[in-house]
Design a protein around this motif. Structure first.
Motif, PDB file in Angstrom:
ATOM      1  N   PHE A 108      -5.823  15.827  -2.285  1.00 50.49           N
ATOM      2  CA  PHE A 108      -5.838  14.331  -2.199  1.00 50.49           C
ATOM      3  C   PHE A 108      -4.788  13.711  -1.917  1.00 50.49           C
ATOM      4  CE2 PHE A 108      -4.996  10.574  -4.994  1.00 50.49           C
ATOM      5  CZ  PHE A 108      -5.552   9.663  -4.286  1.00 50.49           C
ATOM      6  N   THR A 109      -3.654  14.047  -2.770  1.00 50.46           N
ATOM      7  CA  THR A 109      -2.364  13.584  -2.609  1.00 50.46           C
ATOM      8  C   THR A 109      -1.671  13.856  -1.280  1.00 50.46           C
ATOM      9  OG1 THR A 109      -1.273  15.350  -3.979  1.00 50.46           O
ATOM     10  CG2 THR A 109      -2.034  13.386  -5.236  1.00 50.46           C
ATOM     11  N   GLY A 110      -1.895  15.073  -0.890  1.00 49.64           N
ATOM     12  CA  GLY A 110      -1.272  15.544   0.595  1.00 49.64           C
ATOM     13  C   GLY A 110      -2.027  14.759   1.433  1.00 49.64           C
ATOM     14  N   TYR A 111      -3.100  14.636   1.405  1.00 49.65           N
ATOM     15  CA  TYR A 111      -3.757  13.888   2.565  1.00 49.65           C
ATOM     16  C   TYR A 111      -3.473  12.519   2.511  1.00 49.65           C
ATOM     17  CZ  TYR A 111      -7.946  12.514   5.604  1.00 49.65           C
ATOM     18  OH  TYR A 111      -8.487  12.025   6.613  1.00 49.65           O
ATOM     19  N   ILE A 112      -3.351  11.737   1.370  1.00 49.92           N
ATOM     20  CA  ILE A 112      -3.168  10.501   1.362  1.00 49.92           C
ATOM     21  C   ILE A 112      -1.558  10.386   1.641  1.00 49.92           C
ATOM     22  CG2 ILE A 112      -2.785   8.243   0.011  1.00 49.92           C
ATOM     23  CD1 ILE A 112      -5.624   8.998   0.810  1.00 49.92           C
ATOM     24  N   GLY A 113      -0.750  11.213   1.211  1.00 47.10           N
ATOM     25  CA  GLY A 113       0.468  11.240   1.222  1.00 47.10           C
ATOM     26  C   GLY A 113       1.143  11.275   2.828  1.00 47.10           C
TER      27      GLY A 113
ATOM     28  N   ILE B  86       0.777  -1.143   0.173  1.00 53.08           N
ATOM     29  CA  ILE B  86       0.098   0.013  -0.066  1.00 53.08           C
ATOM     30  C   ILE B  86       0.873   1.300   0.054  1.00 53.08           C
ATOM     31  CG2 ILE B  86      -1.561   1.336   1.317  1.00 53.08           C
ATOM     32  CD1 ILE B  86      -2.958  -1.386   2.425  1.00 53.08           C
ATOM     33  N   VAL B  87       1.899   1.260   0.836  1.00 52.81           N
ATOM     34  CA  VAL B  87       2.744   2.375   0.866  1.00 52.81           C
ATOM     35  C   VAL B  87       3.509   2.449  -0.426  1.00 52.81           C
ATOM     36  CG1 VAL B  87       4.994   3.197   1.931  1.00 52.81           C
ATOM     37  CG2 VAL B  87       3.228   2.108   3.415  1.00 52.81           C
ATOM     38  N   VAL B  88       3.836   1.648  -0.980  1.00 55.45           N
ATOM     39  CA  VAL B  88       4.708   1.809  -2.426  1.00 55.45           C
ATOM     40  C   VAL B  88       3.893   2.211  -3.622  1.00 55.45           C
ATOM     41  CG1 VAL B  88       5.963   0.465  -3.933  1.00 55.45           C
ATOM     42  CG2 VAL B  88       6.564   0.100  -1.626  1.00 55.45           C
ATOM     43  N   ASN B  89       2.480   1.487  -3.695  1.00 56.64           N
ATOM     44  CA  ASN B  89       1.623   1.782  -4.682  1.00 56.64           C
ATOM     45  C   ASN B  89       0.789   2.826  -4.894  1.00 56.64           C
ATOM     46  OD1 ASN B  89       2.548  -0.657  -6.282  1.00 56.64           O
ATOM     47  ND2 ASN B  89       1.792  -1.782  -4.516  1.00 56.64           N
ATOM     48  N   ALA B  90       0.556   3.389  -3.480  1.00 58.99           N
ATOM     49  CA  ALA B  90      -0.448   4.505  -3.305  1.00 58.99           C
ATOM     50  C   ALA B  90       0.035   5.811  -2.434  1.00 58.99           C
ATOM     51  CB  ALA B  90      -1.627   4.108  -2.468  1.00 58.99           C
ATOM     52  N   LEU B  91       0.585   5.207  -1.144  1.00 57.66           N
ATOM     53  CA  LEU B  91       1.169   6.423  -0.521  1.00 57.66           C
ATOM     54  C   LEU B  91       2.222   7.155  -0.863  1.00 57.66           C
ATOM     55  CD1 LEU B  91       0.309   5.095   3.274  1.00 57.66           C
ATOM     56  CD2 LEU B  91      -1.071   5.975   1.703  1.00 57.66           C
ATOM     57  N   LEU B  92       3.463   6.415  -1.295  1.00 59.00           N
ATOM     58  CA  LEU B  92       4.422   7.183  -1.602  1.00 59.00           C
ATOM     59  C   LEU B  92       4.256   7.879  -3.040  1.00 59.00           C
ATOM     60  CD1 LEU B  92       7.420   7.597  -1.180  1.00 59.00           C
ATOM     61  CD2 LEU B  92       8.013   5.336  -2.552  1.00 59.00           C
ATOM     62  N   PRO B  93       3.753   7.300  -4.043  1.00 53.97           N
ATOM     63  CA  PRO B  93       3.328   8.053  -5.084  1.00 53.97           C
ATOM     64  C   PRO B  93       2.687   9.490  -5.094  1.00 53.97           C
ATOM     65  CG  PRO B  93       3.100   5.937  -5.549  1.00 53.97           C
ATOM     66  CD  PRO B  93       3.043   5.914  -4.232  1.00 53.97           C
ATOM     67  N   CYS B  94       1.500   9.371  -4.102  1.00 51.08           N
ATOM     68  CA  CYS B  94       0.947  10.596  -3.797  1.00 51.08           C
ATOM     69  C   CYS B  94       1.848  11.597  -2.837  1.00 51.08           C
ATOM     70  CB  CYS B  94      -0.257  10.294  -2.663  1.00 51.08           C
ATOM     71  SG  CYS B  94      -1.406   9.526  -3.637  1.00 51.08           S
ATOM     72  N   LEU B  95       2.939  11.076  -2.124  1.00 48.81           N
ATOM     73  CA  LEU B  95       3.766  12.067  -1.498  1.00 48.81           C
ATOM     74  C   LEU B  95       4.726  12.607  -2.351  1.00 48.81           C
ATOM     75  CD1 LEU B  95       4.676  12.961   1.422  1.00 48.81           C
ATOM     76  CD2 LEU B  95       6.442  11.214   1.396  1.00 48.81           C
ATOM     77  N   THR B  96       5.368  11.810  -3.304  1.00 52.62           N
ATOM     78  CA  THR B  96       6.279  12.567  -3.895  1.00 52.62           C
ATOM     79  C   THR B  96       5.656  13.377  -5.141  1.00 52.62           C
ATOM     80  OG1 THR B  96       5.930  10.451  -5.491  1.00 52.62           O
ATOM     81  CG2 THR B  96       7.593  10.462  -3.813  1.00 52.62           C
ATOM     82  N   PHE B  97       4.572  13.375  -5.646  1.00 56.70           N
ATOM     83  CA  PHE B  97       3.833  14.138  -6.569  1.00 56.70           C
ATOM     84  C   PHE B  97       3.569  15.354  -5.882  1.00 56.70           C
ATOM     85  CE2 PHE B  97       0.112  15.847  -8.609  1.00 56.70           C
ATOM     86  CZ  PHE B  97       0.450  15.993  -9.782  1.00 56.70           C
ATOM     87  N   ASN B  98       2.996  15.363  -4.705  1.00 55.82           N
ATOM     88  CA  ASN B  98       2.568  16.393  -4.009  1.00 55.82           C
ATOM     89  C   ASN B  98       3.714  17.473  -3.756  1.00 55.82           C
ATOM     90  OD1 ASN B  98       1.758  17.899  -1.147  1.00 55.82           O
ATOM     91  ND2 ASN B  98      -0.231  17.622  -2.164  1.00 55.82           N
ATOM     92  N   LYS B  99       4.707  16.886  -2.935  1.00 51.25           N
ATOM     93  CA  LYS B  99       5.835  17.656  -2.630  1.00 51.25           C
ATOM     94  C   LYS B  99       6.580  18.203  -3.816  1.00 51.25           C
ATOM     95  CE  LYS B  99       4.775  17.157   1.597  1.00 51.25           C
ATOM     96  NZ  LYS B  99       3.974  18.078   2.573  1.00 51.25           N
ATOM     97  N   ILE B 100       6.811  17.463  -4.863  1.00 51.28           N
ATOM     98  CA  ILE B 100       7.406  18.106  -5.987  1.00 51.28           C
ATOM     99  C   ILE B 100       6.734  18.969  -6.858  1.00 51.28           C
ATOM    100  CG2 ILE B 100       8.579  17.454  -8.342  1.00 51.28           C
ATOM    101  CD1 ILE B 100       9.275  14.566  -7.168  1.00 51.28           C
ATOM    102  N   VAL B 101       5.502  18.862  -6.946  1.00 56.00           N
ATOM    103  CA  VAL B 101       4.736  19.884  -7.626  1.00 56.00           C
ATOM    104  C   VAL B 101       4.538  21.044  -6.833  1.00 56.00           C
ATOM    105  CG1 VAL B 101       2.476  20.381  -8.589  1.00 56.00           C
ATOM    106  CG2 VAL B 101       3.573  18.239  -9.037  1.00 56.00           C
TER     107      VAL B 101
END
Length: 617
Positions: A483-488, A46-61
């Motif tokens: 969404f990505t910030g909340y999940i990440g 779950i972390v690798v497939n959902a949480l980590l992509p959301c975290l990286t997308f949110n912080k980088i953007v």
């Protein structure tokens, strides 16, 4: 703003305390078996497939733009320098301490890849109280940590460097008396792996003949499980083959036996001579000798890849452990869950092709019918279920014909691409491109692309580019950032809990002589020498204006001070056979326990020095 030395030390120690408390909670969850190996693997996916992509997308953007491309390039170069320097330290340690040959590549892997995922992100996020960094600076620091993480992930998974761990498992253990491999000595005395007799021979897959022979010698329960799946009338463990019959009590059809014997991919076995069976029938205390019949891959392996006939699952052992709490799982349970050594050895899993894209440690090859419930698997496995057991599927001939037609049409479509790849030897490029489809890689790639294109970034966050806003005054796609910030936000706490569970399951059974020298020297390199090199490197980058803000300088120093990546535990378990010694895992356990035992001190010292001497806060 300037702070005193005591306040700087406290600011450096406080995040470490928080991190260790979270790790300790994960340690307790694993020790009290509240987070089993299976549960931890699911959470990790779950972390690798959902949480980590959301975290990286949110912080980088949110925190990186086109004008920061120079800093992004510098961080990538710094990450590569960390990997090369750590590998050089591991090589020096190997040469100086004569570390065990069985853990040569594992030592190099531990030196190359540090833990630059959960720990640095958690540490930077813990410094958002305003005494050192502002909230905006902390978010920017997390984005820099994500750049380091993406660089390591691309090398480890996209470029396949995780396979370095498997190089320690290429050669089987030597026989201490004769100096020969156990398998090679058997094959030398019997190269054809046949049992000569006057009866018919029965062919079984060469790659798994050892597991079948051992299964047949196990308890009567194992025999009853095998006969249940074979769909025969042999329901009792004391059933015998009659002397007039040429096949055993498992009821394999003679035509299936003959067809199996002609397959070159199978090793032939013979029934024991009838004279020996007559002798054994006189003694009721001895179990009858029967010839093992090949079973489908799905019957030998569960969905997690473990042997059905292995000694008890973790849950059954826990239920039998006593009246109190269930016994905690050990590293053997981790190996049982992750090990794919048998499938790699048999060729069922091809490591030159990408593994499953939705697993941290793949269970099968991507885009191939290796699942036990797939039609392609049963059709291409070399042995159909009905040919072995005499059973019939419920599919009609029309359904079978349509399935074969669709399969052949897909084969025709892919044959041209396959021939092109093979002709120009582009398999390595296909491997890299396919692995970019991993959710973690996609999250990083999409984040970098959106952040580098100003008018695309303006759709997510406020920038200097003017675009039409939503009715609430926010960018049109700002809800995706919410969404990505909340999940990440759940990524780092769960990662630290999993880290604690991993440390709880580490165990040491036996170690090569003098391995403590390797452990001490590599720990000093990783947690003392490399931070000094990193501090000098960060100061040089800051002086020549390659990095121009304090938080980037701090993240660079912090990343150099990290211990080895704990993902190596799962990669090692992936290659470890279920049976035999686990010297690689024992060495790795000592290695991690020693590092995390002193990390509390070394990290506090490094950060305290960085705050006062380098950042001058």
């Amino acid at each position: 703003m300037s702070i005193g030395l005591g306040e700087a030390i406290y600011a450096a120690v406080k995040p470490v305390l928080k991190i260790y408390v979270i790790i300790f909670v994960g340690f307790l969850l694993a020790k009290y078996n509240l987070a089993t190996v299976e549960t931890s693997r699911g959470i990790s996916n779950i972390v690798v497939n959902a949480l980590l992509p959301c975290l990286t997308f949110n912080k980088i953007v949110s925190n990186i733009s086109a004008k920061d491309i120079k800093e992004v390039g510098v961080l990538v170069i710094t990450a590569l320098l960390i990997f090369v320097t750590g590998g050089a330290c591991a090589f020096i340690t190997k040469w100086a301490t004569k570390s065990p040959r069985q853990w040569y590549w594992g030592l190099l892997f531990a030196g190359v890849f540090p833990n630059i995922s959960d720990l640095p992100i958690a540490y930077v996020q813990s410094m958002s109280n305003g005494s050192v960094f502002t909230s905006a600076q902390v978010d920017r620091g997390v984005a820099y940590c994500c750049i380091f993480l993406c660089t390591q992930s691309f090398l480890m998974m996209n470029f396949g460097l995780f396979r370095l761990v498997g190089l320690d498992f290429r050669e089987p253990e030597k026989d201490p008396e004769h100096g020969l491999d156990s398998e090679s000595s058997n094959s030398a005395s019997n190269p054809e792996l046949e049992l000569k007799s006057d009866s018919k021979t029965i062919a079984v897959p060469r790659a798994t003949h050892q597991s079948w022979l051992s299964d047949r010698m196990k308890s009567n329960h194992h025999r009853s499980v095998q006969t249940e799946y074979s769909n025969t009338e042999a329901r009792h463990s004391n059933s015998n083959c009659s002397e007039a019959e040429e096949t055993c009590s498992l009821g394999a059809p003679s035509d299936a036996i003959e067809s199996l014997s002609s397959d070159s991919n199978y090793t032939t076995y013979s029934n024991l001579p009838h004279n020996s069976r007559r002798a054994s029938s006189s003694s009721r205390s001895k179990a009858p000798v029967t010839t093992p019949i090949p079973l489908p891959r799905s019957l030998h392996k569960t969905k997690s890849g473990n042997s059905m006939f292995s000694a008890g699952s973790a849950s059954s052992r826990s239920r039998k452990s006593g009246k109190g709490r269930r016994s905690s799982q050990t590293m053997q349970d981790v190996i049982n869950e992750y090990s794919a050594a048998n499938r790699i050895k048999s060729g069922e899993m091809d490591l030159t092709r990408p593994l499953s894209l939705t697993q941290e440690v793949g269970e099968a090859n991507a885009f191939s019918g290796n699942n036990s419930d797939s039609d392609g698997d049963s059709e291409n496995s070399g042995l159909d279920y009905e040919s072995t057991h005499g059973s019939h599927r419920n599919d009609t001939p029309t359904k079978k014909l349509s399935r074969h037609t669709s399969a052949s049409s897909k084969t025709e479509k892919t044959s041209k691409i396959t021939r092109f790849v093979q002709k120009y030897k582009l398999g390595w490029l296909v491997y890299i491109l396919v692995n970019f489809c991993r959710p973690a890689s996609l999250g990083a790639l999409l984040g970098i692309m959106c952040s580098m294109i100003p008018w695309v970034k303006a759709l997510f966050v406020h920038t200097y580019v003017h675009v039409h806003q939503a009715p609430d005054g926010q960018p049109v796609l700002n809800f995706l950032m919410d969404f990505t910030g909340y999940i990440g936000n759940a990524c780092v706490p769960l990662g630290l809990l999993l880290l604690g569970g991993t440390l709880a399951r580490l165990e040491i059974k036996s170690l090569p002589p003098g391995f403590w020298k390797t452990t001490v020297m590599m720990t000093v390199f990783r947690l003392a020498v490399l931070p000094i090199i990193g501090t000098a490197w960060a100061n040089k980058l800051y002086d020549i204006k390659w990095i121009e803000n304090d938080v980037a300088k701090f993240v660079v120093i912090l990343t150099w001070a990290m211990p080895s990546a704990t993902a190596q535990v799962y990669f090692t378990a992936f290659y470890t056979p279920l049976e035999g010694s686990h010297v690689q895992m024992d060495c790795l356990s000592v290695f991690f326990l020693s590092q995390y035992a002193v990390l509390f001190i070394t990290l506090s010292v490094v950060v305290s020095y960085a705050l006062k001497a380098d950042l001058k806060v």
